[in-house]
Structure formats: C-alpha cells, structure tokens
Design a protein around this motif. Structure first.
Motif, PDB file in Angstrom:
ATOM      1  N   VAL A  72     -24.773  13.283 -42.746  1.00 20.98           N
ATOM      2  CA  VAL A  72     -26.108  13.156 -42.164  1.00 20.98           C
ATOM      3  C   VAL A  72     -26.077  13.477 -40.674  1.00 20.98           C
ATOM      4  CG1 VAL A  72     -28.007  11.557 -41.687  1.00 20.98           C
ATOM      5  CG2 VAL A  72     -26.873  11.505 -43.906  1.00 20.98           C
ATOM      6  N   VAL A  73     -25.011  13.092 -39.989  1.00 23.70           N
ATOM      7  CA  VAL A  73     -24.966  13.272 -38.535  1.00 23.70           C
ATOM      8  C   VAL A  73     -23.863  14.211 -38.050  1.00 23.70           C
ATOM      9  CG1 VAL A  73     -26.041  11.046 -38.052  1.00 23.70           C
ATOM     10  CG2 VAL A  73     -23.569  11.185 -38.205  1.00 23.70           C
ATOM     11  N   ASP A  74     -22.813  14.411 -38.826  1.00 26.38           N
ATOM     12  CA  ASP A  74     -21.697  15.253 -38.414  1.00 26.38           C
ATOM     13  C   ASP A  74     -21.898  16.692 -38.889  1.00 26.38           C
ATOM     14  OD1 ASP A  74     -20.443  12.974 -37.384  1.00 26.38           O
ATOM     15  OD2 ASP A  74     -19.395  12.580 -39.271  1.00 26.38           O
ATOM     16  N   SER A  75     -21.249  17.619 -38.233  1.00 29.40           N
ATOM     17  CA  SER A  75     -21.260  19.012 -38.675  1.00 29.40           C
ATOM     18  C   SER A  75     -19.983  19.302 -39.441  1.00 29.40           C
ATOM     19  CB  SER A  75     -21.344  19.966 -37.489  1.00 29.40           C
ATOM     20  OG  SER A  75     -21.148  21.300 -37.940  1.00 29.40           O
ATOM     21  N   ALA A  76     -20.135  19.786 -40.657  1.00 30.18           N
ATOM     22  CA  ALA A  76     -18.971  20.128 -41.473  1.00 30.18           C
ATOM     23  C   ALA A  76     -18.219  21.334 -40.917  1.00 30.18           C
ATOM     24  CB  ALA A  76     -19.388  20.374 -42.916  1.00 30.18           C
ATOM     25  N   GLU A  77     -18.822  22.053 -39.964  1.00 31.13           N
ATOM     26  CA  GLU A  77     -18.097  23.153 -39.335  1.00 31.13           C
ATOM     27  C   GLU A  77     -16.946  22.641 -38.473  1.00 31.13           C
ATOM     28  OE1 GLU A  77     -20.458  26.095 -37.330  1.00 31.13           O
ATOM     29  OE2 GLU A  77     -21.301  26.820 -39.205  1.00 31.13           O
ATOM     30  N   GLN A  78     -16.907  21.357 -38.214  1.00 30.87           N
ATOM     31  CA  GLN A  78     -15.815  20.768 -37.437  1.00 30.87           C
ATOM     32  C   GLN A  78     -14.649  20.330 -38.315  1.00 30.87           C
ATOM     33  OE1 GLN A  78     -16.008  21.063 -34.093  1.00 30.87           O
ATOM     34  NE2 GLN A  78     -17.910  22.098 -34.654  1.00 30.87           N
ATOM     35  N   ILE A  79     -14.805  20.418 -39.634  1.00 26.15           N
ATOM     36  CA  ILE A  79     -13.752  20.039 -40.581  1.00 26.15           C
ATOM     37  C   ILE A  79     -12.785  21.212 -40.713  1.00 26.15           C
ATOM     38  CG2 ILE A  79     -13.257  19.297 -42.949  1.00 26.15           C
ATOM     39  CD1 ILE A  79     -14.913  17.261 -41.298  1.00 26.15           C
ATOM     40  N   TYR A 117     -31.562  25.662 -46.481  1.00 29.41           N
ATOM     41  CA  TYR A 117     -32.291  26.709 -45.773  1.00 29.41           C
ATOM     42  C   TYR A 117     -33.033  26.171 -44.552  1.00 29.41           C
ATOM     43  CZ  TYR A 117     -35.589  30.550 -45.023  1.00 29.41           C
ATOM     44  OH  TYR A 117     -36.318  31.560 -44.468  1.00 29.41           O
ATOM     45  N   LEU A 118     -33.681  25.017 -44.714  1.00 34.12           N
ATOM     46  CA  LEU A 118     -34.549  24.502 -43.657  1.00 34.12           C
ATOM     47  C   LEU A 118     -33.844  23.638 -42.619  1.00 34.12           C
ATOM     48  CD1 LEU A 118     -37.616  23.567 -45.871  1.00 34.12           C
ATOM     49  CD2 LEU A 118     -37.393  25.532 -44.335  1.00 34.12           C
ATOM     50  N   THR A 119     -32.900  22.824 -43.043  1.00 36.33           N
ATOM     51  CA  THR A 119     -32.329  21.802 -42.161  1.00 36.33           C
ATOM     52  C   THR A 119     -30.905  22.106 -41.704  1.00 36.33           C
ATOM     53  OG1 THR A 119     -33.676  20.152 -43.279  1.00 36.33           O
ATOM     54  CG2 THR A 119     -31.837  19.330 -41.964  1.00 36.33           C
ATOM     55  N   PHE A 120     -30.060  22.525 -42.608  1.00 34.86           N
ATOM     56  CA  PHE A 120     -28.633  22.633 -42.293  1.00 34.86           C
ATOM     57  C   PHE A 120     -28.267  23.633 -41.207  1.00 34.86           C
ATOM     58  CE2 PHE A 120     -27.495  20.967 -46.769  1.00 34.86           C
ATOM     59  CZ  PHE A 120     -27.923  19.716 -46.400  1.00 34.86           C
ATOM     60  N   PRO A 121     -29.029  24.714 -41.007  1.00 35.28           N
ATOM     61  CA  PRO A 121     -28.641  25.635 -39.926  1.00 35.28           C
ATOM     62  C   PRO A 121     -28.540  24.979 -38.546  1.00 35.28           C
ATOM     63  CG  PRO A 121     -30.106  26.754 -41.411  1.00 35.28           C
ATOM     64  CD  PRO A 121     -30.084  25.298 -41.840  1.00 35.28           C
ATOM     65  N   ARG A 122     -29.227  23.862 -38.333  1.00 37.68           N
ATOM     66  CA  ARG A 122     -29.081  23.157 -37.049  1.00 37.68           C
ATOM     67  C   ARG A 122     -27.686  22.550 -36.920  1.00 37.68           C
ATOM     68  NH1 ARG A 122     -34.452  21.987 -38.346  1.00 37.68           N
ATOM     69  NH2 ARG A 122     -33.984  19.985 -39.288  1.00 37.68           N
ATOM     70  N   GLN A 123     -27.113  22.092 -38.036  1.00 36.31           N
ATOM     71  CA  GLN A 123     -25.777  21.508 -38.014  1.00 36.31           C
ATOM     72  C   GLN A 123     -24.698  22.546 -38.293  1.00 36.31           C
ATOM     73  OE1 GLN A 123     -27.128  18.475 -40.913  1.00 36.31           O
ATOM     74  NE2 GLN A 123     -25.866  17.062 -39.715  1.00 36.31           N
ATOM     75  N   LEU A 124     -25.080  23.599 -38.979  1.00 38.56           N
ATOM     76  CA  LEU A 124     -24.130  24.630 -39.396  1.00 38.56           C
ATOM     77  C   LEU A 124     -24.606  26.001 -38.894  1.00 38.56           C
ATOM     78  CD1 LEU A 124     -23.863  23.439 -43.108  1.00 38.56           C
ATOM     79  CD2 LEU A 124     -22.194  22.996 -41.299  1.00 38.56           C
ATOM     80  N   PRO A 125     -24.331  26.311 -37.629  1.00 40.94           N
ATOM     81  CA  PRO A 125     -24.852  27.555 -37.047  1.00 40.94           C
ATOM     82  C   PRO A 125     -24.444  28.823 -37.793  1.00 40.94           C
ATOM     83  CG  PRO A 125     -23.771  26.201 -35.373  1.00 40.94           C
ATOM     84  CD  PRO A 125     -23.584  25.513 -36.681  1.00 40.94           C
ATOM     85  N   GLU A 129     -26.731  31.751 -39.265  1.00 40.58           N
ATOM     86  CA  GLU A 129     -26.536  33.183 -39.026  1.00 40.58           C
ATOM     87  C   GLU A 129     -26.612  33.952 -40.344  1.00 40.58           C
ATOM     88  OE1 GLU A 129     -23.122  36.253 -37.321  1.00 40.58           O
ATOM     89  OE2 GLU A 129     -22.776  34.092 -37.167  1.00 40.58           O
ATOM     90  N   PHE A 130     -25.956  33.433 -41.372  1.00 39.20           N
ATOM     91  CA  PHE A 130     -25.952  34.072 -42.686  1.00 39.20           C
ATOM     92  C   PHE A 130     -27.377  34.144 -43.251  1.00 39.20           C
ATOM     93  CE2 PHE A 130     -24.978  33.858 -47.370  1.00 39.20           C
ATOM     94  CZ  PHE A 130     -24.396  35.114 -47.468  1.00 39.20           C
ATOM     95  N   ILE A 131     -28.098  33.034 -43.187  1.00 44.05           N
ATOM     96  CA  ILE A 131     -29.483  32.981 -43.670  1.00 44.05           C
ATOM     97  C   ILE A 131     -30.354  33.965 -42.880  1.00 44.05           C
ATOM     98  CG2 ILE A 131     -31.552  31.524 -43.750  1.00 44.05           C
ATOM     99  CD1 ILE A 131     -29.655  29.170 -44.469  1.00 44.05           C
ATOM    100  N   GLY A 132     -30.142  34.030 -41.570  1.00 42.51           N
ATOM    101  CA  GLY A 132     -30.901  34.954 -40.736  1.00 42.51           C
ATOM    102  C   GLY A 132     -30.720  36.400 -41.174  1.00 42.51           C
TER     103      GLY A 132
END
Length: 139
Positions: A72-79, A117-125, A129-132
């Motif tokens: 909910v609060v962490d970014s999985a890109e940091q894993i 699509y709507l929320t995760f791009p804020r946590q997962l840049p 980018e891929f969605i964009g």
C-alpha cells in the motif's frame, strides 16, 4: 519491448538503459524497450488486492511485518528480487510462485488491471512508462 532489470541492480539502471537503447532503430516505426525494475513481478507484488484471491490467509497487513514490504505504501521497484519475495509471501500460506506457466497465469488472472493502470504508475514509474508507450501507440 519489455525486459527485466534483474539480475542487475537498481545501481545498474542507467547503464542498462543506455546499453539496451544502443542499436535500436531511430527511423521508421518507433521502437522502445522498457525495463521492469527489477522484474515484472514487482508489478504483481504491488497489487495488494490479489493476495487474498490467491489465498485468504495472504492479507498484506499480516505479511508486511514478516517480509518488510507493504504494497500500500512501499514501491516494489525497490525490491531487489521481486519474484523471490512473491514466492516467499505465497509460501507463507502454503502456495508457491515460480516462473512457470501455471503460476504466472494464476497470479496474472487475479490482478486488478484498473488499479494497475490508474494508481500503480505513481509507485512504479517504469510501469507508468510502459503504460504510456502503449497508450501513445493506441491513440
């Protein structure tokens, strides 16, 4: 295109982006390769709603203390190794996650794509980018 950063680390991100861009066509059809940081499984980790669909015992409020990750609060890109953490989380409820067809399809089938699509791009840049790229291609 899409490629995992793993087994390289976040420290290798800039160099890896430069290396994969080298030699890509610059004329004609636009060509892009997006890095999933560190793996596509980071996107699965981020979807806290899917865990209970895998097993009712997989409540993110329960496993965040055990595994140090709160989707909910962490970014999985940091894993560093997302598929391994996903496997450990599933294992805590007697399930498994391996990069095989059955496990991947089971997990992918439980994801909330609207939320991704709507929320995760804020946590997962990099997901953003891929969605964009997909959005621009479709418009």
């Amino acid at each position: 295109g899409l490629r995992d950063l793993y087994p390289k680390t976040i420290a290798d991100l800039a160099t890896t982006k430069r290396n994969i861009a080298y030699g890509l066509p610059t004329a004609g059809v636009p060509t892009y390769i997006v890095l999933a940081v560190a793996e596509v499984e980071a996107w699965f980790l981020q979807d806290y709603s899917h865990y209970a669909k895998i097993d009712a015992r997989l409540d993110h409020t329960t496993f965040k203390n055990k595994f140090g990750f709160d989707p909910v609060v962490d970014s999985a890109e940091q894993i560093a190794w997302p598929s391994n953490l996903l496997h450990k989380i599933y294992q805590s409820a007697g399930k498994a996650y391996k990069k095989n067809r059955n496990h991947v399809e089971r997990t992918v089938g439980t994801l909330d794509y609207g939320e991704m699509y709507l929320t995760f791009p804020r946590q997962l840049p990099h997901l953003g980018e891929f969605i964009g790229h997909i959005d621009r291609f479709l418009t």
